[in-house]
Design a protein around this motif. Sequence first.
Motif, PDB file in Angstrom:
ATOM      1  N   PRO A  15       0.821  -1.222   0.000  1.00 53.67           N
ATOM      2  CA  PRO A  15       0.000   0.000   0.000  1.00 53.67           C
ATOM      3  C   PRO A  15       0.851   1.268   0.000  1.00 53.67           C
ATOM      4  O   PRO A  15       2.017   1.220   0.396  1.00 53.67           O
ATOM      5  CB  PRO A  15      -0.777  -0.103   1.320  1.00 53.67           C
ATOM      6  N   GLU A  16       0.268   2.376  -0.442  1.00 54.15           N
ATOM      7  CA  GLU A  16       1.047   3.624  -0.562  1.00 54.15           C
ATOM      8  C   GLU A  16       1.335   4.219   0.801  1.00 54.15           C
ATOM      9  O   GLU A  16       0.449   4.754   1.464  1.00 54.15           O
ATOM     10  CB  GLU A  16       0.281   4.618  -1.424  1.00 54.15           C
ATOM     11  N   ASN A  17       2.593   4.122   1.215  1.00 54.13           N
ATOM     12  CA  ASN A  17       3.030   4.672   2.488  1.00 54.13           C
ATOM     13  C   ASN A  17       4.100   5.722   2.252  1.00 54.13           C
ATOM     14  O   ASN A  17       4.822   5.690   1.249  1.00 54.13           O
ATOM     15  CB  ASN A  17       3.621   3.576   3.377  1.00 54.13           C
ATOM     16  N   SER A  18       4.234   6.631   3.215  1.00 57.11           N
ATOM     17  CA  SER A  18       5.271   7.655   3.136  1.00 57.11           C
ATOM     18  C   SER A  18       5.973   7.756   4.480  1.00 57.11           C
ATOM     19  O   SER A  18       5.507   7.182   5.478  1.00 57.11           O
ATOM     20  CB  SER A  18       4.659   9.012   2.777  1.00 57.11           C
ATOM     21  N   LEU A  43       1.694   4.224  16.810  1.00 59.91           N
ATOM     22  CA  LEU A  43       0.715   5.258  17.178  1.00 59.91           C
ATOM     23  C   LEU A  43      -0.690   4.812  16.799  1.00 59.91           C
ATOM     24  O   LEU A  43      -1.655   5.081  17.503  1.00 59.91           O
ATOM     25  CB  LEU A  43       1.039   6.585  16.492  1.00 59.91           C
ATOM     26  N   GLU A  44      -0.785   4.169  15.640  1.00 54.49           N
ATOM     27  CA  GLU A  44      -2.035   3.556  15.183  1.00 54.49           C
ATOM     28  C   GLU A  44      -1.619   2.304  14.435  1.00 54.49           C
ATOM     29  O   GLU A  44      -0.439   2.183  14.093  1.00 54.49           O
ATOM     30  CB  GLU A  44      -2.780   4.461  14.189  1.00 54.49           C
ATOM     31  N   THR A  45      -2.558   1.426  14.100  1.00 54.14           N
ATOM     32  CA  THR A  45      -2.171   0.173  13.425  1.00 54.14           C
ATOM     33  C   THR A  45      -1.251   0.431  12.229  1.00 54.14           C
ATOM     34  O   THR A  45      -0.271  -0.269  12.016  1.00 54.14           O
ATOM     35  CB  THR A  45      -3.439  -0.584  12.948  1.00 54.14           C
ATOM     36  N   LYS A  46      -1.552   1.469  11.461  1.00 58.71           N
ATOM     37  CA  LYS A  46      -0.774   1.694  10.242  1.00 58.71           C
ATOM     38  C   LYS A  46       0.290   2.779  10.403  1.00 58.71           C
ATOM     39  O   LYS A  46       0.922   3.180   9.415  1.00 58.71           O
ATOM     40  CB  LYS A  46      -1.721   2.104   9.103  1.00 58.71           C
ATOM     41  N   LYS A 186       2.730  -6.477   4.404  1.00 59.64           N
ATOM     42  CA  LYS A 186       1.290  -6.201   4.246  1.00 59.64           C
ATOM     43  C   LYS A 186       0.530  -6.585   5.514  1.00 59.64           C
ATOM     44  O   LYS A 186      -0.347  -5.857   5.966  1.00 59.64           O
ATOM     45  CB  LYS A 186       0.730  -6.990   3.059  1.00 59.64           C
ATOM     46  N   GLU A 187       0.890  -7.750   6.090  1.00 59.76           N
ATOM     47  CA  GLU A 187       0.174  -8.204   7.282  1.00 59.76           C
ATOM     48  C   GLU A 187       0.502  -7.359   8.516  1.00 59.76           C
ATOM     49  O   GLU A 187      -0.224  -7.361   9.489  1.00 59.76           O
ATOM     50  CB  GLU A 187       0.440  -9.691   7.551  1.00 59.76           C
ATOM     51  N   TRP A 188       1.636  -6.653   8.471  1.00 64.48           N
ATOM     52  CA  TRP A 188       1.889  -5.682   9.544  1.00 64.48           C
ATOM     53  C   TRP A 188       0.838  -4.584   9.481  1.00 64.48           C
ATOM     54  O   TRP A 188       0.221  -4.199  10.478  1.00 64.48           O
ATOM     55  CB  TRP A 188       3.294  -5.075   9.410  1.00 64.48           C
ATOM     56  N   TYR A 189       0.618  -4.066   8.274  1.00 65.63           N
ATOM     57  CA  TYR A 189      -0.292  -2.927   8.130  1.00 65.63           C
ATOM     58  C   TYR A 189      -1.776  -3.336   8.212  1.00 65.63           C
ATOM     59  O   TYR A 189      -2.613  -2.493   8.514  1.00 65.63           O
ATOM     60  CB  TYR A 189       0.008  -2.148   6.837  1.00 65.63           C
ATOM     61  N   THR A 190      -2.098  -4.631   7.957  1.00 63.82           N
ATOM     62  CA  THR A 190      -3.496  -5.042   8.190  1.00 63.82           C
ATOM     63  C   THR A 190      -3.746  -5.183   9.694  1.00 63.82           C
ATOM     64  O   THR A 190      -4.886  -5.219  10.139  1.00 63.82           O
ATOM     65  CB  THR A 190      -3.824  -6.425   7.563  1.00 63.82           C
ATOM     66  N   GLY A 191      -2.653  -5.322  10.456  1.00 58.80           N
ATOM     67  CA  GLY A 191      -2.793  -5.518  11.910  1.00 58.80           C
ATOM     68  C   GLY A 191      -2.669  -6.986  12.302  1.00 58.80           C
ATOM     69  O   GLY A 191      -2.507  -7.312  13.482  1.00 58.80           O
ATOM     70  N   ASN A 192      -2.736  -7.905  11.321  1.00 59.91           N
ATOM     71  CA  ASN A 192      -2.696  -9.342  11.659  1.00 59.91           C
ATOM     72  C   ASN A 192      -1.372  -9.738  12.321  1.00 59.91           C
ATOM     73  O   ASN A 192      -1.349 -10.501  13.271  1.00 59.91           O
ATOM     74  CB  ASN A 192      -2.899 -10.192  10.396  1.00 59.91           C
ATOM     75  N   LEU A 193      -0.270  -9.216  11.795  1.00 64.74           N
ATOM     76  CA  LEU A 193       1.018  -9.574  12.382  1.00 64.74           C
ATOM     77  C   LEU A 193       1.160  -8.970  13.780  1.00 64.74           C
ATOM     78  O   LEU A 193       1.717  -9.593  14.688  1.00 64.74           O
ATOM     79  CB  LEU A 193       2.148  -9.071  11.464  1.00 64.74           C
TER      80      LEU A 193
END
Length: 249
Positions: A15-18, A43-46, A186-193
């Motif tokens: 996903p587009e991250n900065s 700070l937040e999941t993503k 990706k699974e870090w940013y979905t929160g699953n990891l």
Amino acid sequence: MLPRLLNLDAPSSIPENSSMFTHVKDTRRPEGVEGTQISFDILETKVWVWIIPFSNGNTSIGVVGPTTYINAIPGETNTQKLQYIINQSDYYRNRFEGIDFLFEPHKIENYSCSVTRLCGPGYTLTGNSSEFLDPVFSSGVCFATESGMLSAKLFLRELRGEKVDWDKEYTEYMRRGVNVFATYVKEWYTGNLQTLFFHRPENPDVKEKICSVLAGYVWNEENPFVKKHDKVIKNMAYMINMEKEKSAV
Ligand SMILES: Cc1cc2nc3c(=O)[nH]c(=O)nc-3n(C[C@H](O)[C@H](O)[C@H](O)COP(=O)(O)OP(=O)(O)OC[C@H]3O[C@@H](n4cnc5c(N)ncnc54)[C@H](O)[C@@H]3O)c2cc1C
């Protein structure tokens, strides 16, 4: 540069991250082990903040998050924006509040990148020029060293007159590792990891196998967390969340 010249740029699967980052003189660095550790605050999941202490007393501070989030951080300058972020961190606020930045924070927008092909007549793409996923795990240095070393070895074989199947021995091999690491990013940013990381009591066997993946052993198919990377994290997080829901009822 080469991917751009040869028109090989491709969209990343991430996903587009900065990111925005600077260095500080870490005058309130804690004594002992903690002051030497690379750590981060979520700070937040993503959205997460990294703290990387250097041996010269300076520390790298950065924030990573969806581009929409990074672009909407309150403040006029990047300094004000990063100060705002530090202020959001309960853990790091006291250590870095009001501290001078050694340079105006740099911003890198939509840093993930990929290419349509990794090699062609007379060239191979290695490291960041071939693919960059995300700074959350140390995939950058892992792939830079692996692709640099592998392409050099293959080139030497070719120079000695051996036939090298670049698509199979280079592209397929590198893509296999990148795909595994990409799942974990990706699974870090979905929160699953994160669900797995912070689940208590922790399972030492699972922890060891995931650590092995994140340490760069992404080609070790004897590790089920490599072989079944596309399902295992999702499924385990689902089960943990189901258990939590059941025990909450
Ligand atoms: C702030 C920050 C923190 C990071 N933290 C981590 C981390 O903790 N773990 C991790 O694994 N990765 C991390 N990364 C990513 C990691 O640094 C890169 O993935 C890795 O360095 C890529 O290696 P590389 O050799 O492909 O490219 P680089 O290390 O960028 O090397 C490319 C080199 O080419 C030179 N160059 C560029 N253009 C030209 C030209 N035209 N002519 C001659 N030379 C040229 C550049 O000056 C540079 O020295 C971080 C990146 C940043 C920005």
